[in-house]
Design a protein around this motif. Structure first.
Motif, PDB file in Angstrom:
ATOM      1  N   MET A 162       2.562 -43.949  10.210  1.00 58.82           N
ATOM      2  CA  MET A 162       2.333 -44.358   8.822  1.00 58.82           C
ATOM      3  C   MET A 162       3.412 -45.343   8.364  1.00 58.82           C
ATOM      4  O   MET A 162       3.128 -46.376   7.769  1.00 58.82           O
ATOM      5  CB  MET A 162       2.326 -43.121   7.919  1.00 58.82           C
ATOM      6  N   VAL A 163       4.690 -45.023   8.669  1.00 57.76           N
ATOM      7  CA  VAL A 163       5.781 -45.928   8.284  1.00 57.76           C
ATOM      8  C   VAL A 163       5.616 -47.274   8.950  1.00 57.76           C
ATOM      9  O   VAL A 163       5.825 -48.328   8.352  1.00 57.76           O
ATOM     10  CB  VAL A 163       7.153 -45.304   8.640  1.00 57.76           C
ATOM     11  N   SER A 164       5.166 -47.281  10.216  1.00 61.48           N
ATOM     12  CA  SER A 164       4.962 -48.542  10.936  1.00 61.48           C
ATOM     13  C   SER A 164       3.887 -49.386  10.267  1.00 61.48           C
ATOM     14  O   SER A 164       4.016 -50.602  10.161  1.00 61.48           O
ATOM     15  CB  SER A 164       4.571 -48.251  12.382  1.00 61.48           C
ATOM     16  N   LEU A 165       2.819 -48.732   9.817  1.00 60.05           N
ATOM     17  CA  LEU A 165       1.743 -49.458   9.136  1.00 60.05           C
ATOM     18  C   LEU A 165       2.233 -50.065   7.836  1.00 60.05           C
ATOM     19  O   LEU A 165       1.967 -51.238   7.534  1.00 60.05           O
ATOM     20  CB  LEU A 165       0.566 -48.519   8.863  1.00 60.05           C
ATOM     21  N   VAL A 166       2.980 -49.278   7.026  1.00 55.97           N
ATOM     22  CA  VAL A 166       3.524 -49.790   5.761  1.00 55.97           C
ATOM     23  C   VAL A 166       4.466 -50.957   6.029  1.00 55.97           C
ATOM     24  O   VAL A 166       4.433 -51.982   5.340  1.00 55.97           O
ATOM     25  CB  VAL A 166       4.245 -48.669   4.987  1.00 55.97           C
ATOM     26  N   LEU A 167       5.324 -50.825   7.042  1.00 55.16           N
ATOM     27  CA  LEU A 167       6.253 -51.894   7.381  1.00 55.16           C
ATOM     28  C   LEU A 167       5.506 -53.157   7.765  1.00 55.16           C
ATOM     29  O   LEU A 167       5.850 -54.254   7.321  1.00 55.16           O
ATOM     30  CB  LEU A 167       7.159 -51.436   8.528  1.00 55.16           C
ATOM     31  N   PHE A 218      15.186 -47.914   7.209  1.00 53.24           N
ATOM     32  CA  PHE A 218      14.531 -47.068   8.191  1.00 53.24           C
ATOM     33  C   PHE A 218      14.793 -45.589   7.930  1.00 53.24           C
ATOM     34  O   PHE A 218      14.160 -44.733   8.538  1.00 53.24           O
ATOM     35  CB  PHE A 218      15.000 -47.461   9.593  1.00 53.24           C
ATOM     36  N   SER A 219      15.685 -45.266   7.008  1.00 52.56           N
ATOM     37  CA  SER A 219      15.990 -43.866   6.719  1.00 52.56           C
ATOM     38  C   SER A 219      15.015 -43.260   5.714  1.00 52.56           C
ATOM     39  O   SER A 219      14.629 -42.104   5.845  1.00 52.56           O
ATOM     40  CB  SER A 219      17.422 -43.729   6.191  1.00 52.56           C
ATOM     41  N   ASN A 220      14.609 -44.020   4.712  1.00 55.62           N
ATOM     42  CA  ASN A 220      13.705 -43.511   3.672  1.00 55.62           C
ATOM     43  C   ASN A 220      12.435 -44.337   3.596  1.00 55.62           C
ATOM     44  O   ASN A 220      12.490 -45.569   3.658  1.00 55.62           O
ATOM     45  CB  ASN A 220      14.384 -43.547   2.302  1.00 55.62           C
ATOM     46  N   PRO A 221      11.289 -43.706   3.417  1.00 56.89           N
ATOM     47  CA  PRO A 221      10.042 -44.450   3.223  1.00 56.89           C
ATOM     48  C   PRO A 221       9.934 -44.958   1.793  1.00 56.89           C
ATOM     49  O   PRO A 221      10.709 -44.542   0.924  1.00 56.89           O
ATOM     50  CB  PRO A 221       8.967 -43.390   3.506  1.00 56.89           C
ATOM     51  N   PRO A 222       8.969 -45.842   1.504  1.00 58.42           N
ATOM     52  CA  PRO A 222       8.722 -46.208   0.106  1.00 58.42           C
ATOM     53  C   PRO A 222       8.166 -45.022  -0.655  1.00 58.42           C
ATOM     54  O   PRO A 222       7.629 -44.082  -0.074  1.00 58.42           O
ATOM     55  CB  PRO A 222       7.699 -47.343   0.199  1.00 58.42           C
ATOM     56  N   CYS A 223       8.297 -45.056  -1.974  1.00 55.64           N
ATOM     57  CA  CYS A 223       7.830 -43.950  -2.817  1.00 55.64           C
ATOM     58  C   CYS A 223       6.314 -44.028  -3.021  1.00 55.64           C
ATOM     59  O   CYS A 223       5.720 -45.099  -2.933  1.00 55.64           O
ATOM     60  CB  CYS A 223       8.520 -44.008  -4.182  1.00 55.64           C
ATOM     61  N   PRO A 279       7.141 -50.113  -4.659  1.00 56.63           N
ATOM     62  CA  PRO A 279       7.614 -50.664  -3.387  1.00 56.63           C
ATOM     63  C   PRO A 279       9.102 -50.420  -3.184  1.00 56.63           C
ATOM     64  O   PRO A 279       9.868 -50.278  -4.145  1.00 56.63           O
ATOM     65  CB  PRO A 279       7.320 -52.154  -3.530  1.00 56.63           C
ATOM     66  N   TYR A 280       9.502 -50.358  -1.920  1.00 55.45           N
ATOM     67  CA  TYR A 280      10.921 -50.302  -1.605  1.00 55.45           C
ATOM     68  C   TYR A 280      11.598 -51.576  -2.114  1.00 55.45           C
ATOM     69  O   TYR A 280      11.002 -52.642  -2.045  1.00 55.45           O
ATOM     70  CB  TYR A 280      11.098 -50.177  -0.087  1.00 55.45           C
ATOM     71  N   PRO A 281      12.800 -51.501  -2.715  1.00 58.43           N
ATOM     72  CA  PRO A 281      13.731 -50.365  -2.719  1.00 58.43           C
ATOM     73  C   PRO A 281      13.632 -49.445  -3.946  1.00 58.43           C
ATOM     74  O   PRO A 281      14.467 -48.577  -4.103  1.00 58.43           O
ATOM     75  CB  PRO A 281      15.084 -51.060  -2.700  1.00 58.43           C
ATOM     76  N   LEU A 282      12.640 -49.657  -4.826  1.00 56.75           N
ATOM     77  CA  LEU A 282      12.552 -48.816  -6.022  1.00 56.75           C
ATOM     78  C   LEU A 282      12.390 -47.356  -5.611  1.00 56.75           C
ATOM     79  O   LEU A 282      11.700 -47.038  -4.638  1.00 56.75           O
ATOM     80  CB  LEU A 282      11.398 -49.269  -6.912  1.00 56.75           C
ATOM     81  N   SER A 283      13.023 -46.474  -6.382  1.00 61.54           N
ATOM     82  CA  SER A 283      13.084 -45.067  -5.995  1.00 61.54           C
ATOM     83  C   SER A 283      12.782 -44.166  -7.184  1.00 61.54           C
ATOM     84  O   SER A 283      13.441 -44.249  -8.222  1.00 61.54           O
ATOM     85  CB  SER A 283      14.477 -44.740  -5.451  1.00 61.54           C
TER      86      SER A 283
END
Length: 212
Positions: A1-6, A23-28, A37-41
């Protein structure tokens, strides 16, 4: 899933997102109708905690240094920008809802600042503003706002000015106060030839790219 979002983020925003992807945290997850979207948290388990925003009752919001929440209308991850809804001007008055807190104020140690795409109108001002380089003439767009826009009618006939928030100005504050100017609003990418019903109201913020 992370690979697809990236993959999707790189395809949409090839420069910013490659540099910024953590690579440590996924998007919210989405907040209501808005993607976050990253980097918003919105919590400690996603995004970058330095870029804190809030999901309150399915509304994405930004918290100012004075403790006021401002609704986020739009997020542009490719250009590291988001747009906030300006505070209400209280009905029948010429006072912004955040005037008691001095207007819109950002924490200066956070990675956000007010962009140079904002045209700010200051309303119900004292005469000391005439010493400033702002446009307080009869041709100022604030006169159109007072005359043509319902929210501005409580300010009609009072001294007002407008200015483009350029890089020489404080990029962490839009100041209003009793005894100065008591209300304000802001337009993003204002075109002098555009009619009032097409104005894009907002306070555009930009953020510094996150580092891996």
């Amino acid at each position: 899933m992370v690979s697809l979002v990236l993959f999707l983020l790189i395809a949409l925003c090839p420069v910013t997102m490659i540099k910024a992807w953590p690579f440590s945290n996924p998007p919210c997850p989405n907040c209501g109708d808005l993607a976050v979207p990253y980097p918003l948290s919105t919590n400690d388990n996603c995004g970058d905690s330095r870029y804190k925003v809030y999901c309150n009752n399915n509304k994405l919001e930004f918290l100012s240094a004075t403790g006021n929440y401002y609704k986020i209308l739009k997020v542009d991850p490719c250009n590291n920008k988001l747009v906030l809804q300006p505070p209400l001007i209280l009905k029948g008055t010429c006072y912004s809802s955040d005037v008691v807190d001095g207007g819109f104020v950002l924490e200066e140690d956070l990675p956000f600042n007010i962009s140079t795409h904002n045209t700010v109108m200051l309303l119900n001002c004292s005469e000391s503003i005439l010493l400033s380089p702002l446009n307080c003439s009869s041709n100022s767009i604030c006169r159109v706002f007072e005359d043509k826009v319902e929210e501005g009618k409580g300010c009609f006939g009072k001294l007002c000015c407008h200015y483009l928030k350029d890089s020489a100005m404080n990029s962490h504050k839009i100041r209003v106060r009793v005894g100065g100017c008591t209300a304000y609003t802001s337009l993003v990418d204002w075109n002098p030839d555009s009619p009032p019903d097409s104005w894009n109201y907002g306070i555009e913020l930009q953020w510094l790219p996150a580092l891996i």
